[in-house]
Scaffold this motif. Structure first.
Motif, short mmCIF file in Angstrom:
data_model
loop_
_atom_site.label_atom_id
_atom_site.label_comp_id
_atom_site.label_asym_id
_atom_site.label_seq_id
_atom_site.Cartn_x
_atom_site.Cartn_y
_atom_site.Cartn_z
N TRP A 113 -4.96 -1.48 8.03
CA TRP A 113 -4.04 -0.42 7.66
C TRP A 113 -2.79 -1.04 7.06
O TRP A 113 -2.44 -2.17 7.40
N THR A 166 -0.11 6.56 10.64
CA THR A 166 -1.00 5.43 10.37
C THR A 166 -1.11 4.52 11.59
O THR A 166 -2.20 4.09 11.97
N ALA A 188 -4.41 3.55 13.92
CA ALA A 188 -4.79 2.17 14.25
C ALA A 188 -4.86 1.98 15.77
O ALA A 188 -5.77 1.32 16.28
#
Length: 161
Positions: A56, A74, A78
């Motif tokens: 990412w 994000t 993750a």
């Protein structure tokens, strides 16, 4: 009376005995040679498959180590993957653009990596599973001259494996 002739009957006297002795010697030689060889090893198991990796990128504003909403989302994604993988390892690497001094940018890249690690830990990832580093101006996604602001270079890369 029917007599069956074999090739041995055509040998001179004692030839049959000589052939038998020769075959016995050859058999013994093969047996001795087989004993001298190391036993065949079974094929070793293939090496374990490498752990799957997920990547990412989290981007930052100029001179900032604060996660915006998109970056937080994000990082949460993750974190979810890292928690779902047994014994996962997370590598967090911070980067900057070329705006500012190299020393300032190195420190900023570390602050960015620390901010992402803090968010991962807050989302339930073990702090011991996360390794951070800062690369400063190294590893630009987009090559730029010095003192250039470039959003795609102001980032943190997250790798989960």
């Amino acid at each position: 009376m029917l007599r069956v002739l074999t090739p041995f009957h055509y040998l001179p006297s004692g030839g049959y005995q000589m052939i038998r002795s020769l075959l016995a010697i050859v058999a013994i030689a093969f047996a001795v040679a087989a004993c001298d060889q190391a036993p065949q090893q079974a094929n070793p198991a293939p090496p374990p498959a490498p752990l799957p990796m997920k990547y990412w990128m989290v981007f930052f504003d100029t001179n900032s180590a604060t996660l915006n909403d998109k970056a937080a989302s994000t990082v949460a994604e993750a974190a979810g993957i890292a928690k779902a993988m047994a014994n996962s390892r997370v590598t967090v690497t911070g980067f900057t653009d070329t705006d500012g001094s190299p020393a300032y940018n190195m420190a900023l890249s570390l602050r960015r990596a620390q901010a992402v690690k803090a968010a991962l830990v807050a989302s339930g990832v073990s702090a011991a599973a996360v390794t951070i580093s800062g690369k400063g101006e190294e590893g630009l996604l987009v090559a730029t001259p010095d003192q250039t602001k470039m959003e795609s270079n102001r980032r943190v890369q997250i790798v989960v494996q």
